[in-house]
Design an enzyme around this catalytic site. Structure first.
Site, mmCIF file in Angstrom:
data_model
loop_
_atom_site.group_PDB
_atom_site.id
_atom_site.type_symbol
_atom_site.label_atom_id
_atom_site.label_comp_id
_atom_site.label_asym_id
_atom_site.label_seq_id
_atom_site.Cartn_x
_atom_site.Cartn_y
_atom_site.Cartn_z
ATOM 1 N N CYS B 101 0.861 -1.183 0.000
ATOM 2 C CA CYS B 101 0.000 0.000 0.000
ATOM 3 C C CYS B 101 0.889 1.221 0.000
ATOM 4 O O CYS B 101 1.681 1.420 0.912
ATOM 5 C CB CYS B 101 -0.887 -0.014 1.244
ATOM 6 S SG CYS B 101 -1.790 1.526 1.478
ATOM 7 N N CYS B 105 -3.277 7.483 -1.863
ATOM 8 C CA CYS B 105 -4.566 7.598 -2.562
ATOM 9 C C CYS B 105 -5.598 8.356 -1.738
ATOM 10 O O CYS B 105 -6.405 9.101 -2.293
ATOM 11 C CB CYS B 105 -5.168 6.225 -2.825
ATOM 12 S SG CYS B 105 -4.160 5.225 -3.865
ATOM 13 N N HIS B 293 -12.606 6.361 -3.657
ATOM 14 C CA HIS B 293 -11.638 5.517 -2.967
ATOM 15 C C HIS B 293 -11.857 4.039 -3.303
ATOM 16 O O HIS B 293 -10.914 3.245 -3.275
ATOM 17 C CB HIS B 293 -11.705 5.766 -1.464
ATOM 18 C CG HIS B 293 -10.464 5.320 -0.771
ATOM 19 N ND1 HIS B 293 -9.200 5.538 -1.285
ATOM 20 C CD2 HIS B 293 -10.261 4.653 0.394
ATOM 21 C CE1 HIS B 293 -8.301 5.026 -0.479
ATOM 22 N NE2 HIS B 293 -8.910 4.473 0.537
ATOM 23 N N TYR B 297 -8.905 0.964 -5.458
ATOM 24 C CA TYR B 297 -8.425 -0.385 -5.182
ATOM 25 C C TYR B 297 -7.920 -1.135 -6.412
ATOM 26 O O TYR B 297 -7.615 -2.325 -6.347
ATOM 27 C CB TYR B 297 -9.466 -1.165 -4.361
ATOM 28 C CG TYR B 297 -9.308 -0.760 -2.910
ATOM 29 C CD1 TYR B 297 -9.752 0.480 -2.469
ATOM 30 C CD2 TYR B 297 -8.614 -1.548 -2.010
ATOM 31 C CE1 TYR B 297 -9.539 0.895 -1.172
ATOM 32 C CE2 TYR B 297 -8.400 -1.133 -0.721
ATOM 33 C CZ TYR B 297 -8.862 0.088 -0.298
ATOM 34 O OH TYR B 297 -8.622 0.503 0.986
ATOM 35 N N CYS B 299 -5.154 -0.719 -7.158
ATOM 36 C CA CYS B 299 -3.821 -1.062 -6.646
ATOM 37 C C CYS B 299 -3.717 -2.540 -6.311
ATOM 38 O O CYS B 299 -2.646 -3.128 -6.416
ATOM 39 C CB CYS B 299 -3.494 -0.234 -5.419
ATOM 40 S SG CYS B 299 -4.581 -0.559 -4.012
ATOM 41 N N GLU B 447 -6.980 -4.892 4.316
ATOM 42 C CA GLU B 447 -7.272 -3.574 3.757
ATOM 43 C C GLU B 447 -8.230 -3.697 2.560
ATOM 44 O O GLU B 447 -9.085 -2.826 2.347
ATOM 45 C CB GLU B 447 -5.959 -2.935 3.322
ATOM 46 C CG GLU B 447 -6.006 -1.456 3.103
ATOM 47 C CD GLU B 447 -4.679 -0.954 2.563
ATOM 48 O OE1 GLU B 447 -4.491 -0.981 1.337
ATOM 49 O OE2 GLU B 447 -3.836 -0.532 3.359
#
Lengths: 483, 483, 483, 483
Positions: B101, B105, B293, B297, B299, B447
């Site tokens: 992470c 962001c 948000h 994700y 990511c 997460e």
């Protein structure tokens, strides 16, 4: 562009050699088994009528890159990623409108594939396939025709290649060359919308090798060309269209169609031949067509819309719609359905321009998209059956409901929430039956599994298209392995 | 824009009141627990350096709509769907680069949300929040700052609203108004990258009602403002960063960071207040922030790349890579991973312009995207453990490998395929351990579950955003129910 | 039978050559990493103490078929299906009691397997292995010993057989015969509870061929025999047992243990050799041992009990326990957990008597049971993380809670429902962290995946054990195909 | 005991008032829709004939605890856990034999439930229901009768209780008491095998309250009692039994049956009333019946056997059986199928003796077992469709295959592997169609979902039956929370 009615009139005139359930069909125009399937293709014309559906105009039509004229998107060659995205949205829109397979995608995907492959072959071999093809394309666009895209061969023993089969006709092939064209023999199976089409476009079903070159063949013909024989597929609950077209059939307007198409020594003139012997392009053609056609399964999220809507309706009719587990299941259905659509959109948005000028979808994502389609509709259907309750498989027939003596009992004991019309409750239950275990399940489930290739075909492509070396290098770097 | 080194130098100067594992941290700059997490944010600067990573330039940078200057995309307000798409791609790129992470962001998503909400509040109430905000934004862009986006309150009893709690501080609130600003008290939990940030931006964590208006508060402060206390979270295997930073830690370069942030009667000047008492905008703010948000994700598909790469590597190192079931599992991992990315892309491509001029993602799809993230990484991790074998949880330590007496046994009996460096095999195994059951699992699993809201939050939004009436009408039409 | 304390005293006296984290362990008795793992085996003695746990007496003990004396079930040879069922229930009971791997199953499964295989070899070859074995068994029963069952070899390149490896020691083998015994070399990996055991029993890890006959070897030795070297595995969050044994460790009482065990030219006297060169029995031994050991994973439904209980507790502590989605997730967890237990029970109840008199589980069902274990705990763990919320990976440490200055903030902002002790909330969160992403996850997840063989091993056995011909014939009959 | 033929002869004589598809059925004995469903019940007699199926004798028969005589197990009251286990095995055996729902379980489960509930009511209220029931039971056993167990009421608005409905007849109730008995009105829906039964046994469908006491009613009647009207359910592809009974129907021997049963003011003599007004026992009755009937779904693993066998056959016929992904899918199907059976077995083995002497299954496990049945068959069916290929939904009909002109094409292009009879390939494909999307799917999918209660009913019972307090205490202990 044709109107829906003009389409129906035009296809009525076709003189198919057609058999159904052991009988020769002499009047296909009025056949009750065929009619809803033809209505379904007609919907692809109807939604393109700007006066009737202005909100669909951008989605359903495009301007021909050949003539600049406004054409139905099903006849269009994609000129931008926007075109690709609109194709996905068109699929969903029609799926939501018909709750069925509207049969016209395969031809669109075939046209787009051939616009690239003919170009690429010409570049290598100096042939003139692309010119032939573009002439044909303009005819299709000008006449607003339905093309049946014909890919899947009979295949016999799946563990053997075409030339290894005992019967050489298990894959469609050229049996004779003539000065003015070729004679072909074989069959194409699972032909969606075959006897609702004006034209049939054949393509090879797999990558061929040099020894298979007589099988490396692509061409187009009018669907009622002499020697082409259509044998209609027998499907779940199909005869309800005859005996109970009002309620029990579930989807009272639309349906899909599958035929076995036999090419019994059929003549193809050279101007309609778009590939012949260039076996080294067959793999590429199959991959490109598959990528396009895997994108096309956006339609299933349209069918999903109908099934989710039906599930919500039946919950309201039965008084269960406020139960938290019902709400949760509806959300789960939407989640799966929108995941499907998101994947189809992503492969379109991430498309790119090929050498020929045609835009192709992102091939990896198109395969990812279709592989989800082989699973999620089954789970959505399962959840719909959960919400609907057992009546979808135990209810008396429409004729019982309308019977003078027992009709009152059927009505009394199928009553749901006060104020809900009994007939409406039955209609929704029959619709859920249709999509999960009846005629619609052919489109929604089995076709989701095997259309555009079975799951393993997508897996192979995913392995081939993804960049595992890049992933390995990323892993090495963060854990300290020298490159 | 700052370079990676300039970022690290700038954050070193911050004077955080920070506690970790029961000790006050007086030298956060050199703390081995913090260091990899700071490297991870540094990567967001590094990839934006055009000279080093030209291929990432378009993705990592943008031109400010305020100043026209080139800025890091993390400080940018989205001006187009292309911006939204590049945000998704930036997330994946950094996930693949760091396997962790990268913490930046939340601030980006907070800035974009406030660019809309301050505008909307001003339109209704004639306030000047937007002007304040834009001034602040320009400062952030010019200085290329890392902002910690602070949303989640302590919440106490989850079944009670803010004013119903026994302790009024369970949600961050204003305890006193002063001429030049306000005093706030409360805490924000799960604060990703908190002590790697220059600024902290607070927002309400839920829709508030009139009685909660002292809780309807948004503001920004320098992260080392007096009265803000940071307490570092204790995570799985965290102390390996101290005792075995070379191999056993798995990801030797990067990691995530979570803090409890206490606001112990902290003063906020009016120019840094972006919402105060406008409780009727809190729900909208939360929905918009969450949508952004949830898109972020993407990511996780980057982390997925690393885990898939590691799985392929370990299969090769152990001689199982040609087994069909291993190949199949790798494909399944890719399928899940690309489905995640496709959904993040789709919500970006389908974004649209809000009144303020900022582009917002398709909210329904953003929620669909995140809800998949709460499931698929768990299955990818499970498959990685399957491929890796039991050694990820039974292997001796690096120190054993390097021990003068027994090191040879460790090396001998952890040997895989001939020619593979033992150390490399161990490194990959430790990386898979890290991501599936160690420090990386905090980022990759927990997460993914709770970041940007827990699964139920997404489900509620999906129910709210999808058009079930339209679906019901589609179902009614095809089964013959009068509208 | 020994008491728990007597067990601990007895094992303290063992003189293991043990290394951990790069250091030689000279005082294993007081090692804080080892202690909870030893407590966990002690629980297998404790629950057998009738005065303390009368309700477990039938489950935990049996009467020896050799001596008629009451013995711990872990030393018993199954004499009935009731014995097999009680074994499953013992596994679940201990899993629920310890929330961990209690390490004593492998030895029990090894003893039972050898009771059959030694008998079968003797019948074919006229050897006296069974007599040797029974003598050894009586010693184990009389002394109430813990046996480490050692199966998994290092294996090097998994695509090669033992004799194909570059290094012949990748599988444990005999390097020299002597008049009074044999010398063995190699290693056994993933040795659960190795330095908590009195005895170690080695078995071949796979079916061997004639050329592998020096690898077809089974024997037992005292665990602290000269030449056996133990290297302790490094696991997720293991050092918390040292730095935070009170709260952060999650499970404050128990834990699992994994070692690499090196046989550095170790002498085995003939009376302790139970197979040597009878390669034709290795496949059968592996299948039988695997079947028993796959049944043993009933323990995971015990760990599941703890995780479900912890999830319910945390929901109550946080005020979410009345939310319908939380209730639904708890039920889903129970459903998965009880499905696991049901399968373990079914394979026991359907067990049967082998030629030797020992009862063996239904092999097909034992494999089905274990294959579910490679999946369901992962989903249960995912649901537990969902219910628990983000704090399991972001919470400050126990030392922060107890810190004189900031402890009050930690307590204030980790408060849940009024009246719940903060410390209790933290303890449950740490327990969930332990089982899903910490030390307990080693037992609950990775061991569920690979213990008793990786998933593919179960799949191969399922294919082999199921009667597909019978199924084909049933299908043929109902669709009218002549047999 | 009756032979299969004697059963068929006996039921032929019944004078049902039966309607089907809008027509009164005057000759039910020869009706082609009914015939295969009756054959299916006949199989329950056939397998009990010791001379024909000696291997099934122990499973299919038992000795009456009333008379000691050998009786069909379907008429038996379980006297031991062995009886319960044999019931599960009988279900699987008959499922494998018929590939369909054999309809006789519900009656068996009703008899066993009433053997307990009548006993328990008598104990509380001093009534003589049990004596009445046992007399009736002996008659059923002596005559070897098929009993239709009738539970599910019409239910109207599912969110309302019986007395809250606008129409009081939505739940079956007593409308008048007479000296010699009662008059009942209402309907029972989804009545499996109703017009193949000699007797019908009614029970309440839910827990009733005091105000519902006229609905708290259980009784038995000859199925052709005056006033009982049967309306046959319309099911997927049902008319193929008429138009293509040889091949296209898929399962050419057997099928299921569902009716709506209307009680149009039917008289029940007191000696056939087994509960009346004891509303406080309705919940218990429903739970016990449900537990038994949820166990009964062992039959689905029998149907699974047929579907797995058919999938393996079609792979062999098409030349795909050696592909690793096909093998893997077959194993996955077996895994799911045996998990189902294991759960049914476990709830039987863990059964226990009730006060009346009847053995009841472990209620928690019975619910766990059934809840898996609402999912796994759907996945098995999906995998079967994957293996089978698209032909299951596109193939021409049997009549096309036998058509003088086009039959040769059908045969040529549906050819699979050399040497496989074309007709056999078609038969297996039609069987897979039948079970996954045709008549058999009614039994295999929708009935698996809703039979013995919909999934939510099982979830509620699982929540109620599992001991969450015990789990919480286990969790508390290992993490150090005081009890």
């Amino acid at each position: 562009m044709k109107t829906a009615q003009e389409y129906i009139d035009s296809v009525k005139k076709m003189r198919f050699e057609l058999y159904m359930f052991g009988e020769k069909v002499t009047n296909h125009a009025d056949n009750p088994i065929i009619k809803p399937t033809r209505n379904c293709i007609a919907a692809t014309y109807e939604l393109a009528e700007e006066s009737k559906f202005p909100q669909y105009h951008n989605i359903m039509t495009a301007n021909s890159h050949l003539t600049g004229k406004e054409i139905n998107r099903f006849c269009h060659i994609h000129q931008s990623t926007e075109d690709l995205v609109n194709k996905s949205k068109m699929g969903r829109g029609l799926g939501t409108y018909t709750g069925s397979c509207f049969q016209r995608c395969v031809g669109m995907d075939a046209l787009n594939t051939l616009s690239m492959t003919t170009y690429d072959i010409d570049r290598k071999y100096g042939t003139d396939y692309n010119q032939r093809f573009l002439k044909y394309l303009q005819y299709v666009q000008d006449e607003d025709l339905v093309c049946c895209g014909a890919m899947t061969d009979a295949k016999g023993d799946r563990s053997l290649r075409p030339t290894q089969q005992t019967d050489p006709d298990q894959y469609l092939h050229v049996i004779k060359e003539k000065p003015d064209g070729i004679i072909v023999r074989g069959a194409k199976l699972h032909q969606t919308g075959a006897v609702n089409s004006h034209e049939i476009i054949c393509m090879p079903t797999r990558a061929m090798r040099e020894e298979d070159s007589e099988y490396a063949i692509s061409f187009a013909l009018p669907s009622d060309t002499e020697g082409i024989i259509y044998i209609y597929g027998r499907q779940s609950s199909d005869t309800r269209k005859i005996d109970s077209p009002n309620m029990d059939v579930g989807n009272i307007l639309y349906g899909g169609q599958e035929c076995m198409v036999v090419f019994n020594d059929v003549f193809v003139p050279w101007e309609r031949v778009f590939m012949y012997k260039e076996y080294d392009f067959t793999g590429d053609l199959v991959e490109k067509f598959s990528a396009y056609h895997r994108q096309s399964y956006a339609c299933k999220s349209g069918m999903g819309d109908i099934l989710i809507g039906a599930s919500q309706l039946i919950a309201e009719y039965q008084g269960t719609n406020r139960a938290s587990h019902i709400k949760d299941k509806i959300i789960d259905m939407i989640q799966l359905n929108e995941t499907l659509m998101s994947c189809s959109l992503a492969c379109a948005y991430e498309g790119y321009k090929e050498a020929s000028g045609t835009y192709l979808v992102d091939t990896l994502r198109a395969n990812v998209s279709k592989l989800n389609v082989t699973k999620f509709p089954y789970e959505i259907a399962r959840l719909a059956q959960d919400i609907a309750g057992g009546s979808i498989v135990t209810m008396p027939s429409e004729k019982d409901l309308k019977h003078t003596e027992i009709g009152e009992y059927v009505a009394k004991y199928l009553k749901g929430v006060d104020g809900v019309n009994i007939e409406n409750r039955i209609r929704v239950l029959r619709l859920i039956e249709n999509i999960t275990v009846g005629l619609g399940a052919v489109c929604y489930l089995a076709e989701s599994m095997h259309g555009a290739g079975s799951p393993m075909a997508q897996k192979i492509m995913i392995a081939r298209q993804s960049n595992i070396e890049r992933m390995k290098n990323s892993a090495k770097r963060v854990c300290g392995i020298e490159p």
